[in-house]
Design an enzyme around this catalytic site. Structure first.
Site, PDB file in Angstrom:
ATOM      1  N   GLU A 289       0.785  -1.231   0.000  1.00  0.00           N
ATOM      2  CA  GLU A 289       0.000   0.000   0.000  1.00  0.00           C
ATOM      3  C   GLU A 289       0.825   1.294   0.000  1.00  0.00           C
ATOM      4  OE1 GLU A 289      -3.311   0.081  -0.235  1.00  0.00           O
ATOM      5  OE2 GLU A 289      -3.420  -2.116  -0.298  1.00  0.00           O
TER       6      GLU A 289
ATOM      7  N   SER B  27     -46.749 -33.707  37.956  1.00  0.00           N
ATOM      8  CA  SER B  27     -46.318 -34.107  39.300  1.00  0.00           C
ATOM      9  C   SER B  27     -45.044 -33.408  39.749  1.00  0.00           C
ATOM     10  CB  SER B  27     -46.117 -35.625  39.351  1.00  0.00           C
ATOM     11  OG  SER B  27     -47.337 -36.289  39.108  1.00  0.00           O
TER      12      SER B  27
END
Length: 817
Positions: A87, A465
């Protein structure tokens, strides 16, 4: 000559003045877009929300931009060199703008008439990414130059490069190089080799064009060009260059790779925090630490997975996903494409049956490989008829598969691949610390990505239950004992709150006659629970149930309450069971322990209501404030000494212990006997199955941990003949608790010293007669011990006829009373 020089000087001066004027005009036009010094030094990256377990294992990440910021010192030297080579090789020597680079770009514009890019330095790219849009205009370019010059004055080169490596977009939602390393290689930057670093250094120019996953050939050319640049600039030597260019492309789309599967938990956290922070939640870099224990969460995932598949397997094979006989002779590409278009679960493979023999099947996997499915891996596949029945056992492979069938396979250590199918049943598991309510494991369903409905928090089902222990606790609190007798016989109730006369029955239709409460609980006898509630009264019982965190207004106001007809979530039920586990204190389940901001400041710290076992109680009253209703105490935690609210005592410790002891018998003698394989005397629990077997539960605990498991169909259809809480929900509870309790000492609920143990007649619940051979021991509160039936034994010669044990018990009771 002099006139020529003078003219040149004037023209030069005029040109300079014009340039200065143009520059000033451009500056004046864009000056409002140039950030201030403060803005330059206060740049904030958009960082996603990350969620972790209590032991710092990544659960999930939320945010459009995947980013993991790093400091300059964390940038590998090879990556820095690769970035500069690709770059901006002159980065450390220009003032933010590369005049020669810009000149080349201008010449390209003049000679071709088109803008071809180029000329942007790393500083200019940072300026564009942080402060500007990506519009291709001259105004934006000039603004970019001015910002770059200003950045170079205010920031160091290292600071600018740090901003660059953290901000730049690198494809696949990855922003910054650390995120790109995770996305493409599933590793951190410091784990990548030179070839991999050069590969991701080539992405900023065009992330989609040079994406190594999508365009491997282009990315290879770009990578090798960067390596050549690094060699020519003296950043690497010849040997390193040659080794790197020979490296194959190893990039894959790893996405966000959590350390542990806990998607239901991640979504719970995201949803709760979004109501507070809104969209800022996804980009301000918050880190959330939950209460989840990664080891227990993994155990919970496995337990639910195995439990669901076990149920699904024993109810038969529903057939292939599809049958495509045309694919058997198709090309490999066509086969792969057809298989990959079918969704599959994690680690499973979609497969095409190519050929069958008597005991094997040749299949093509979605990944292109071929495999052989052996008979043992599919002989389970009896044809599914309905939840109550299956067809005959298969004799050959042809009874199960035909060429062209598309099926699911799951990996298996013994057979490599096993025939499987997408389950239709669901299951959910919740486990929490009963002392403070910290959720340690949570599974909201079989597969989050197939169905995001969280059955732990969003589903309200009947506990059956599983709710009975709360009714029994109410009875003990009202003066009943574990030896109290209730007649288990047919009965008809004409309750005004019920639509018609109600004739409750026990499972199996059997009646046991006069029954002690302890027996009735571990046998889960329905008639006893109904008669018990009828005797106590519905309103007083509802008021008592509030102590477990239940809202009486949300519970049935009729006798069906005794059989668990309330609609409750597993979270509510587990919180209620935590009261039994911690000795009778009410806690509040919680999941988020701490929220930390991007600057490591604590935004939220949980202060859970906690059971005070060894804490130091504090006096909340001050000279200027009224006395607080909530007691606080100093607790020793992993983070040091903390001041936390103390969990209130809501159940008498004596009552609580007796219920715990009765529920231990559920495992010793009753419907939870399968849990005996854990070989732990400290565990207690209760099964639960609703009418027609639509919901199946098991909730169990010791003195530290509560775990509840629910199983059922989302459409509320029956689970089928022979399926109960003990058959479908207890096995995953056992599998999970085996791991959760591994290497932990027994944790019993402390027994209050005021409780009394005496021998009773098992048939009547009364005190046993001296010498009674079938007498058993039972625990009572001091004021509820059955009266002595023969304290003074008749004698013929002054010597009592009772046993020495009877005499000792009688003497102890006489002294007690």
């Amino acid at each position: 000559m002099a006139k020529a020089l003078k003219l040149f000087f004037l023209l030069s001066l005029f040109g300079a003045l014009c340039a200065a004027g143009i520059t000033y005009a451009v500056y004046y036009n864009v000056k409002d877009r140039i950030p201030t010094v403060a803005e330059l030094k206060d740049i904030e990256l958009r960082i996603p929300l990350r969620i972790y377990t209590a032991d710092h294992q990544l659960i999930g990440e939320f945010g459009e931009q995947r980013r993991t910021p790093i400091n300059y010192d964390d940038i590998p030297p090879d990556l820095e060199h690769a970035i500069l080579a690709a770059e901006d090789a002159n980065f450390y020597h220009h003032p933010g703008v590369d005049v020669f680079g810009l000149g080349r770009a201008v010449m390209q514009l003049i000679t071709t008439g088109e803008k071809q890019g180029g000329g942007s330095t790393i500083t200019m790219q940072v300026a564009r990414n942080y402060f500007l849009s990506f519009e291709q205009t001259y105004t934006r370019k000039f603004t970019e130059i001015f910002i770059s010059l200003k950045m170079e004055q205010e920031l160091t080169k290292h600071e600018i490069l740090e901003l660059y490596v953290n901000k730049i977009y690198l494809g696949n939602r990855a922003y910054g190089f650390e995120a790109a390393a995770q996305v493409y290689y599933g590793k951190s930057l410091n784990e990548l080799d030179l070839a991999q670093l050069a590969m991701i250094a080539g992405l900023p120019k065009a992330p989609s064009r040079y994406n190594p996953v999508v365009n491997p050939s282009r990315s290879l050319i770009r990578r090798n060009w960067i390596l050549q640049r690094m060699l020519s600039l003296g950043m690497i030597d010849k040997a390193a260059y040659e080794a790197a260019v020979e490296s194959p492309i190893s990039a894959k789309n790893h996405g966000v790779m959590p350390d542990i599967e806990a998607d239901y938990i991640a979504e719970m956290v995201r949803s709760e925090l979004y109501t507070i922070f809104g969209d800022d939640l996804y980009n301000t870099g918050m880190t959330v630490y939950t209460t989840i224990d990664s080891t227990r969460q993994k155990a919970a995932n496995k337990a639910v997975f195995n439990g669901v598949l076990a149920y699904d397997t024993r109810h038969g094979y529903r057939g292939s996903i599809d049958t495509r006989s045309d694919l058997v002779e198709a090309s490999l590409e066509e086969q792969e494409q057809a298989l990959q278009d079918i969704a599959r679960f994690k680690d499973w493979q979609t497969a095409l049956v190519i050929a069958t023999k008597d005991t094997t099947a040749d299949v093509r996997l979605a990944n292109g490989a071929r495999a052989t499915l052996v008979w043992e891996a599919m002989k389970w596949a009896r044809p599914y008829i309905n939840e109550d029945s299956q067809g005959p056992s298969p004799k050959t492979v042809a009874d199960i598969l035909v060429p062209g069938d598309i099926v699911h396979l799951r990996p298996d250590e013994q057979y490599e691949w096993v025939l499987t199918q997408k389950p239709t049943v669901q299951s959910a598991l919740l486990s929490l610390n009963s002392k403070d309510g910290a959720i340690q494991a949570l599974v909201g369903g079989f597969n989050f990505y197939d169905n995001k409905f969280n059955r732990i928090t969003q589903s309200k089902r009947q506990p059956g239950s599983n709710f009975k222990p709360f009714i029994y606790a109410s009875a003990l609190n009202r003066g009943y004992t574990a030896a109290s007798i209730i007649n288990d016989a047919p009965v008809v109730f004409n309750d005004t709150n019920l639509a018609s006369a109600w004739r409750p029955t026990n499972d199996g239709g059997k009646f046991y006659g006069p029954t002690r409460l302890r027996q009735a609980l571990y046998r889960s006898q329905n008639i006893v629970s109904v008669r018990l509630l009828d005797e106590m009264g519905i309103r007083p019982t509802l008021d008592f149930l509030r102590r477990f965190g239940f809202d009486p207004d949300q519970l049935p106001h009729n006798l069906s309450l005794s059989l668990g007809s309330a609609n409750l979530s597993p979270l509510q039920l587990a919180a209620g069971y935590a009261v039994f586990s911690n000795g009778g204190h009410q806690i509040q389940p919680y999941l988020i322990d701490k929220v930390v901001g991007r600057d490591k400041q604590t935004l939220f710290q949980a202060n859970p209501v906690t059971v005070c076992v060894t804490c130091t109680l504090l006096d909340n009253k001050t000279d200027n404030e009224p006395e607080s209703e909530t007691q606080t105490g100093l607790f020793e935690t992993a983070d040091g000494i903390r001041n936390l609210p103390v969990a209130p005592q809501v159940i008498d410790p004596e009552v609580n212990y007796i219920v715990y002891d009765m529920m231990r018998d559920v495992i010793k003698y009753g419907t939870g006997r399968r849990a005996l394989v854990l070989r732990r005397d400290d565990i207690a629990g209760k099964t639960g199955t609703t009418n027609d077997g639509r919901d199946a539960w098991f909730s169990g605990f010791n003195g530290d941990i509560v775990t509840s498991v629910w199983s059922g169909f989302d459409n509320n259809s029956p689970l089928g003949r022979g399926e109960w809480g003990g058959s479908i929900s207890l096995p995953p509870w056992i599998e999970y608790m085996r791991e959760a309790l591994r290497d932990t000492p027994p944790s019993f609920i402390p027994k209050p010293s005021s409780l009394v143990t005496v021998r009773i007649d098992p048939n009547t619940g009364e005190r046993a007669l001296p010498g009674q051979s079938n007498a058993i021991f039972e625990i009572f509160r001091k004021d509820h011990v059955p009266p002595q039936r023969n304290l003074h034994l008749p004698t013929m010669d002054g010597i009592g006829s009772g046993t020495q044990e009877d005499k000792q018990e009688n003497n102890a009771l006489e002294n007690l009373f």
